[in-house]
Design a protein around this motif. Structure first.
Motif, mmCIF file in Angstrom:
data_model
loop_
_atom_site.group_PDB
_atom_site.id
_atom_site.type_symbol
_atom_site.label_atom_id
_atom_site.label_comp_id
_atom_site.label_asym_id
_atom_site.label_seq_id
_atom_site.Cartn_x
_atom_site.Cartn_y
_atom_site.Cartn_z
ATOM 1 N N TRP A 27 60.493 58.858 12.568
ATOM 2 C CA TRP A 27 60.206 58.113 11.978
ATOM 3 C C TRP A 27 60.691 56.338 12.695
ATOM 4 O O TRP A 27 60.384 55.704 13.153
ATOM 5 C CB TRP A 27 59.871 57.770 10.518
ATOM 6 C CG TRP A 27 59.611 56.297 9.784
ATOM 7 C CD1 TRP A 27 59.329 55.406 9.518
ATOM 8 C CD2 TRP A 27 58.124 56.456 10.419
ATOM 9 N NE1 TRP A 27 58.948 54.455 9.346
ATOM 10 C CE2 TRP A 27 57.147 54.926 9.468
ATOM 11 C CE3 TRP A 27 57.066 56.959 9.923
ATOM 12 C CZ2 TRP A 27 56.343 54.298 9.071
ATOM 13 C CZ3 TRP A 27 55.573 56.701 9.863
ATOM 14 C CH2 TRP A 27 55.291 55.703 9.205
ATOM 15 N N VAL A 28 62.011 56.161 12.657
ATOM 16 C CA VAL A 28 63.047 55.491 13.075
ATOM 17 C C VAL A 28 62.922 55.370 14.410
ATOM 18 O O VAL A 28 62.439 54.077 14.713
ATOM 19 C CB VAL A 28 64.299 55.892 13.041
ATOM 20 C CG1 VAL A 28 65.421 54.812 14.231
ATOM 21 C CG2 VAL A 28 65.241 55.794 11.946
ATOM 22 N N ALA B 274 61.349 50.005 5.558
ATOM 23 C CA ALA B 274 61.828 50.511 6.456
ATOM 24 C C ALA B 274 61.572 49.969 7.863
ATOM 25 O O ALA B 274 62.111 49.931 8.725
ATOM 26 C CB ALA B 274 61.469 51.845 7.041
ATOM 27 N N GLU B 275 59.998 49.782 8.362
ATOM 28 C CA GLU B 275 59.639 49.322 9.264
ATOM 29 C C GLU B 275 59.932 47.726 9.388
ATOM 30 O O GLU B 275 60.154 46.907 10.869
ATOM 31 C CB GLU B 275 57.790 49.181 9.392
ATOM 32 C CG GLU B 275 57.369 50.557 8.890
ATOM 33 C CD GLU B 275 56.028 50.618 9.398
ATOM 34 O OE1 GLU B 275 55.383 52.041 10.113
ATOM 35 O OE2 GLU B 275 55.238 50.186 8.300
ATOM 36 N N LEU B 276 59.748 46.980 8.032
ATOM 37 C CA LEU B 276 60.307 45.479 8.201
ATOM 38 C C LEU B 276 62.324 45.387 8.445
ATOM 39 O O LEU B 276 62.839 44.350 9.477
ATOM 40 C CB LEU B 276 60.270 45.012 7.176
ATOM 41 C CG LEU B 276 59.044 44.670 6.791
ATOM 42 C CD1 LEU B 276 58.933 44.097 5.135
ATOM 43 C CD2 LEU B 276 57.918 43.389 8.073
ATOM 44 N N GLY C 84 52.107 47.843 0.514
ATOM 45 C CA GLY C 84 53.093 49.041 1.354
ATOM 46 C C GLY C 84 54.033 48.924 0.497
ATOM 47 O O GLY C 84 54.464 48.048 -0.820
ATOM 48 N N GLY C 85 55.188 50.068 0.689
ATOM 49 C CA GLY C 85 56.493 50.357 -0.552
ATOM 50 C C GLY C 85 57.062 51.076 0.648
ATOM 51 O O GLY C 85 57.627 50.133 1.733
ATOM 52 N N ILE D 254 48.277 46.484 12.966
ATOM 53 C CA ILE D 254 48.517 46.724 11.500
ATOM 54 C C ILE D 254 49.390 47.530 11.199
ATOM 55 O O ILE D 254 49.309 48.635 11.382
ATOM 56 C CB ILE D 254 47.053 47.265 11.407
ATOM 57 C CG1 ILE D 254 45.746 46.116 11.557
ATOM 58 C CG2 ILE D 254 46.646 47.055 9.668
ATOM 59 C CD1 ILE D 254 46.481 44.908 11.025
ATOM 60 N N LEU D 255 50.092 47.315 10.354
ATOM 61 C CA LEU D 255 51.500 48.042 9.267
ATOM 62 C C LEU D 255 50.552 48.068 7.772
ATOM 63 O O LEU D 255 50.408 47.213 7.338
ATOM 64 C CB LEU D 255 52.688 47.406 9.539
ATOM 65 C CG LEU D 255 53.132 47.075 10.629
ATOM 66 C CD1 LEU D 255 54.787 46.339 10.772
ATOM 67 C CD2 LEU D 255 53.034 48.637 11.836
ATOM 68 N N GLY D 256 50.936 48.715 6.734
ATOM 69 C CA GLY D 256 51.566 49.066 5.027
ATOM 70 C C GLY D 256 51.040 49.856 4.588
ATOM 71 O O GLY D 256 51.257 50.773 4.598
ATOM 72 N N ALA D 257 50.550 49.474 3.660
ATOM 73 C CA ALA D 257 50.720 50.122 2.139
ATOM 74 C C ALA D 257 49.223 51.402 2.678
ATOM 75 O O ALA D 257 48.113 51.424 3.290
ATOM 76 C CB ALA D 257 49.716 49.841 1.211
#
Length: 390
Positions: A96-97, A121-123, A115-116, A17-20
């Protein structure tokens, strides 16, 4: 991502799960995260998150509340406010990368909610590595920006936008999955190679392979069947199994009469086992008799090649019903009745053994030996002596 970089078996059970984060997550984001967490747990999958705030924390709490597993894989300097929420915590020490790539390599696919800049960046990393990411919730700003658009002129990948958690999971499980027929074959191999001594961990890989092959309601029902098929465990295990069978019956629908009849019978069997495990042997006997009759009725609407297994189950449940009744009779001091019922229990189990050989002597004899063990223990307690073959 090249197939060599990902192990289908190792990651097949994990969804990220990714996101805000908490400071920008909306109420709608958090609601979707809770729904996604519940859906992940319901399918027996493991949720992977990178923290316990925002949508990740909301999803993690929903997974745990539903009895599922959550793994935290953390970037450098990330701290958790509640480490006890997680089944396992991995502190990667990565920036992070590199960390984003580690997440994508650890899961079958990812669900992004709101998210923002961090999510963008993850996308971007997912875009460059072909990692499957599904965006949940079409009203979010992120979804609007990338809906049906590549991130650059190379058009390396696109990110589907869906509205429900079930759609998101279905899309992830289809992405990079094995062909349906191979999935079904692997599921059957995993299931029957571990039966009857398998554990939950043995059966769940079979369940996930059934899910990969989910091209019909029957396949989903078979997934529920495999997930529930862990016998001789706790009351809770049996009740979970029963709930899966009944839900699968609803999904199968009225057009599959033989399958829905089978699911009814095995749900009753699971409830009977739950009652026995709880010490309610009189009720367990009644429910097991009803389950035996349900298996017998299923023969009338099932293909002929399935009859031997259904009759095997009906006979075994007759044995269970008599054994549970014998246990109850002994508890109230009616030992003569208990001895008579034990004789009938043996007859049921022996009939079941005779009907089971199509699945192989090892499986059928092992099932019989495990079922007869408590009968022998009660016979010994009551002074019952089995006649000698000689």
């Amino acid at each position: 991502m090249p197939e060599s970089a990902r192990s289908a078996r190792d990651i097949a059970t994990q969804v990220a799960i990714l996101g805000a984060s908490a400071d920008i997550a909306t109420a709608a984001d958090l609601k979707l995260a809770a729904e996604a967490g519940h859906a992940i747990a319901e399918r027996g999958l493991t949720c992977v998150v990178a923290g316990d705030d925002g949508v990740m924390g909301e999803a993690a709490r929903a997974v745990r509340a539903a009895g599922g597993q959550v793994v935290a894989i953390l970037p450098r300097e990330k701290r958790l406010s509640d480490p006890s929420l997680f089944t396992a915590v991995v502190d990667t020490g990565l920036g992070w990368v590199q960390f984003s790539d580690a997440i994508f390599r650890s899961v079958r696919g990812s669900i992004a909610i709101g998210g923002g800049a961090g999510t963008l960046a993850e996308l971007a990393m997912a875009y460059l590595t072909s990692a499957p990411v599904i965006l949940l919730g079409g009203a979010s700003a992120i979804a609007e920006r990338v809906r049906d658009r590549p991130l650059d002129e190379r058009d390396l990948a696109r990110f589907p936008v869906v509205e429900t958690s079930q759609e998101a999971l279905a899309a992830i499980l289809r992405a990079g999955g094995i062909p349906a027929e191979e999935a079904r074959a692997r599921a059957d191999d995993a299931h029957f190679s571990s039966y009857p001594f398998g554990s939950r961990d043995d059966y769940l890989p079979a369940a996930h392979d059934y899910l990969v092959a989910n091209e019909s309601r029957e396949d989903l029902a078979r997934f529920q069947d495999a997930l529930g098929d862990h016998f001789y465990y706790s009351v809770g295990d049996y009740l979970v199994a029963a709930s899966h069978y009944l839900r699968a019956r609803e999904l199968a629908g009225p057009d599959r009469s033989s399958f829905t009849a089978y699911l009814t019978a095995i749900a009753l069997e699971s409830i009977g086992m739950a009652l026995a495990a709880a010490g309610e042997h009189g009720l367990a006997s009644s429910v097991s008799r009803r389950s035996s009759a349900a298996y017998q009725d299923t023969v009338e609407v099932s293909p002929e090649e399935e009859h031997h297994l259904l009759l095997h189950s009906a006979a075994g449940l007759r044995g269970d019903a008599q054994f549970f009744a014998a246990t109850e009779a002994h508890a109230r001091g009616a030992d003569d009745d208990a001895r008579r019922l034990l004789t009938q229990a043996r007859q049921g189990y022996e009939e079941a053994l005779a009907l089971h050989p199509p699945y192989g002597d090892r499986v059928s004899s092992s099932s019989f030996e495990r079922a007869i063990r408590p009968v022998e223990a009660l016979e010994k307690e009551l002074g019952v002596v089995e006649p000698s073959d000689g």
